[in-house]
Design a protein around this motif. Structure first.
Motif, short mmCIF file in Angstrom:
data_model
loop_
_atom_site.label_atom_id
_atom_site.label_comp_id
_atom_site.label_asym_id
_atom_site.label_seq_id
_atom_site.Cartn_x
_atom_site.Cartn_y
_atom_site.Cartn_z
N PHE A 70 -11.11 -0.34 6.06
CA PHE A 70 -11.09 1.01 6.46
C PHE A 70 -10.75 1.95 5.47
O PHE A 70 -10.91 3.12 5.67
N SER A 71 -10.08 1.55 4.15
CA SER A 71 -9.67 2.34 3.31
C SER A 71 -10.34 2.44 1.79
O SER A 71 -10.18 3.54 1.44
N VAL A 72 -10.93 1.43 1.65
CA VAL A 72 -11.60 1.24 0.29
C VAL A 72 -13.06 1.18 0.24
O VAL A 72 -13.58 0.49 1.18
N ASP A 73 -13.56 2.12 -0.44
CA ASP A 73 -15.26 1.96 -0.43
C ASP A 73 -15.59 1.22 -1.87
O ASP A 73 -15.22 1.47 -2.92
N MET A 74 -16.21 -0.01 -1.47
CA MET A 74 -16.71 -0.77 -2.43
C MET A 74 -17.95 -0.43 -3.00
O MET A 74 -18.47 -1.39 -3.88
N PHE A 83 -25.61 -0.36 -3.80
CA PHE A 83 -25.54 -1.36 -2.84
C PHE A 83 -24.25 -1.64 -2.59
O PHE A 83 -23.07 -1.78 -3.43
N HIS A 84 -23.78 -1.38 -1.09
CA HIS A 84 -22.37 -1.49 -0.40
C HIS A 84 -21.99 -3.03 -0.30
O HIS A 84 -22.52 -3.98 0.01
N VAL A 85 -20.81 -3.20 -1.12
CA VAL A 85 -20.31 -4.51 -1.05
C VAL A 85 -18.89 -4.52 -0.64
O VAL A 85 -17.83 -4.19 -1.05
N SER A 310 -22.82 -4.02 6.96
CA SER A 310 -22.01 -3.26 5.65
C SER A 310 -23.23 -2.73 4.60
O SER A 310 -22.61 -1.91 3.91
N VAL A 311 -24.38 -3.15 4.79
CA VAL A 311 -25.53 -2.36 4.05
C VAL A 311 -26.06 -1.28 4.72
O VAL A 311 -26.69 -0.42 4.46
N ASP A 312 -26.35 -1.69 6.09
CA ASP A 312 -27.09 -0.68 6.78
C ASP A 312 -26.45 -0.52 8.38
O ASP A 312 -26.61 -1.53 9.17
N SER A 313 -25.75 0.53 8.57
CA SER A 313 -24.90 0.48 9.79
C SER A 313 -25.84 0.82 10.87
O SER A 313 -25.35 0.84 12.14
N THR A 314 -26.93 0.74 10.86
CA THR A 314 -28.09 0.97 12.02
C THR A 314 -28.44 -0.57 12.42
O THR A 314 -29.35 -0.44 13.43
N PHE A 369 -32.75 -8.99 7.61
CA PHE A 369 -32.24 -8.76 6.37
C PHE A 369 -33.29 -7.72 5.62
O PHE A 369 -32.75 -6.90 4.80
N VAL A 370 -34.50 -7.76 6.08
CA VAL A 370 -35.34 -7.10 5.40
C VAL A 370 -35.21 -5.50 5.80
O VAL A 370 -35.20 -4.40 5.07
N ARG A 371 -34.94 -5.40 7.31
CA ARG A 371 -34.68 -3.97 7.59
C ARG A 371 -33.53 -3.39 7.04
O ARG A 371 -33.35 -1.98 6.84
N ALA A 372 -32.63 -4.10 6.39
CA ALA A 372 -31.35 -3.82 5.94
C ALA A 372 -31.62 -3.50 4.53
O ALA A 372 -30.52 -3.30 3.52
N ALA A 373 -32.79 -3.98 3.97
CA ALA A 373 -33.06 -3.79 2.34
C ALA A 373 -32.23 -4.65 1.63
O ALA A 373 -32.17 -4.53 0.37
N LEU A 374 -32.02 -5.81 2.08
CA LEU A 374 -31.13 -6.59 1.31
C LEU A 374 -32.16 -7.36 0.12
O LEU A 374 -31.48 -7.80 -0.90
N PHE A 375 -33.34 -7.43 0.37
CA PHE A 375 -34.06 -8.23 -0.61
C PHE A 375 -34.61 -6.99 -1.58
O PHE A 375 -35.37 -7.42 -2.77
#
Length: 406
Positions: A70-74, A83-85, A310-314, A369-375
């Protein structure tokens, strides 16, 4: 009152009101502390008469891990295409592994060591904190390790792994580009899309989504294999590790003739122990073998949802719950079949059954995965000039559109 308590807890832990970017200061302040506690617990896990200390250390590690998450934005950059990691997955990994360290009664034992090596607390601890499947350790009982077919000498082994990485880069890039050609604005963009086109008739809609899912599975497999090959090269070539410490990660999953064989042997087993500790073992105490299977896949579903979230909060949990969760009934059905007939699921009929079940429910996983745009990670193919040129010059492209998600 509850909000005040939560705020006070985060304040005591030193959690900032907004996430701080990853840098040397945040690395030392937030990520290093749980890592050091995890390492200390690993040392204690192989040391006799330390269980009380391990149990006491685990809540501390858990709080430090939450503090880091909850403290670090990667985020790798500030651009729209970043791309959020996040730290959620690695911190979940060490907290779960440390929980096992805390609960185990006897010290963990390393049963397989590199050739010509002597027992060393430091080296055993390093191996314990880094290993995923637990190869060579007593806690990985029941682990299936693919048969080694690569050369045994270091030079031949490294050459084979480098070739494997190159081949899988081609497979991965081609698969991703094929996926993106279905809809550059859906699969390739940061907003994601859906593999289900509601405007098509039912049978065409699911035939199309199944084709996308099959390609997506090969893309995911090759991407994971590339990562394992690169880690193997670093370990053997640069860190001087024994090639025997890096057994194959996959065992030709497309040849599986049962779901149990696919998930228990042919697919990678890197997160097997994590899923068992999180839910498999607890549910097995209540429901026996069925609980072990159901719990492992429920844990896998939550694990992959966190990865997507972690990629798409929705992102919605139900897609992973359905996709991975339905693997458990399939495996239990195979067990019932064996009990009733005395025969294992296998052969051509078993292969058809396995692939049909995987594709059927895999639609939901790939759609998530597709909805989160992982591809959109398909840009990997763009670093391979021959593939980039051939795709750019190709007069034909797949015309199957991916529908933007609402």
């Amino acid at each position: 009152m509850s909000n005040f308590t939560a705020w006070s807890t985060w304040g005591v832990l030193g959690v900032p009101t907004t996430k701080a970017p990853i840098n040397v200061a945040t690395l030392v302040s937030y990520i290093l502390p749980p890592s050091l506690v995890y390492f200390a617990m690993a040392v204690m896990a192989i040391t006799p008469q330390t269980r009380a200390l391990r149990v006491a250390f685990w809540p501390v590690l858990t709080l430090l891990a939450l503090r880091a998450v909850f403290s670090v934005d990667m985020a790798l950059s500030n651009s729209e295409q970043k791309f959020h990691v996040d730290l959620a997955i690695p911190m979940l990994f060490i907290v779960t592994r440390a929980l096992y360290f805390a609960l185990v009664k006897e010290p963990l034992v390393r049963q397989i060591r590199p050739a010509n090596s002597t027992p060393s607390t430091l080296m055993d601890t390093l191996d314990l904190v880094m290993t995923m499947r637990g190869y060579g350790w007593d806690w990985s009982r029941g682990l299936s390790v693919p048969r080694e077919t690569r050369p045994s000498n270091r030079t031949g082994f490294v050459s084979h792994v480098i070739l494997s990485a190159a081949v899988h880069v081609l497979i991965c890039g081609t698969s991703y580009r094929a996926l993106r050609s279905f809809s550059p604005a859906g699969l390739g963009s940061i907003i994601g899309g859906s593999i289900f086109d509601e405007t098509l008739p039912f049978h065409v809609r699911y035939l199309r989504s199944s084709i996308i899912s099959i390609i997506g599975c090969f893309a995911a497999y090759s991407f994971l294999q590339i990562g394992y090959d690169l880690c193997t090269i670093i370990g053997v070539l640069f860190l001087g590790q024994d090639p025997a410490q890096w057994p194959p990660g996959f065992d030709s999953p497309w040849r599986a003739t049962s779901l149990a064989e696919f998930w228990g042997r042919r697919w990678h087993q890197w997160a097997r122990h994590i899923f068992l500790v999180q839910a498999g073992y607890p549910l097995s105490f209540i429901f026996g073998r069925a609980g072990l299977v159901i719990g492992a896949f429920l844990s896998s579903a939550v694990f992959h949802h966190i990865q997507v979230y972690s990629v798409d909060s929705t992102s919605e949990l139900w897609r992973m719950l359905v996709g991975f969760g339905m693997m458990a009934p399939g495996i239990l059905a195979e067990r019932t079949f064996r009990q009733l007939t005395g025969r294992k699921v296998g052969g051509l009929a078993g292969w058809v059954w396995t692939m049909t079940w995987l594709v059927l429910w895999g639609n939901f996983i790939i759609d998530g995965f597709v909805r989160a745009a992982l591809f959109r990670l398909g840009a990997l193919v763009d670093v391979v000039p021959p593939l980039r040129s051939s795709w750019a010059a190709s007069p034909t492209k797949f015309k199957l559109r991916v529908v933007p998600s609402p």
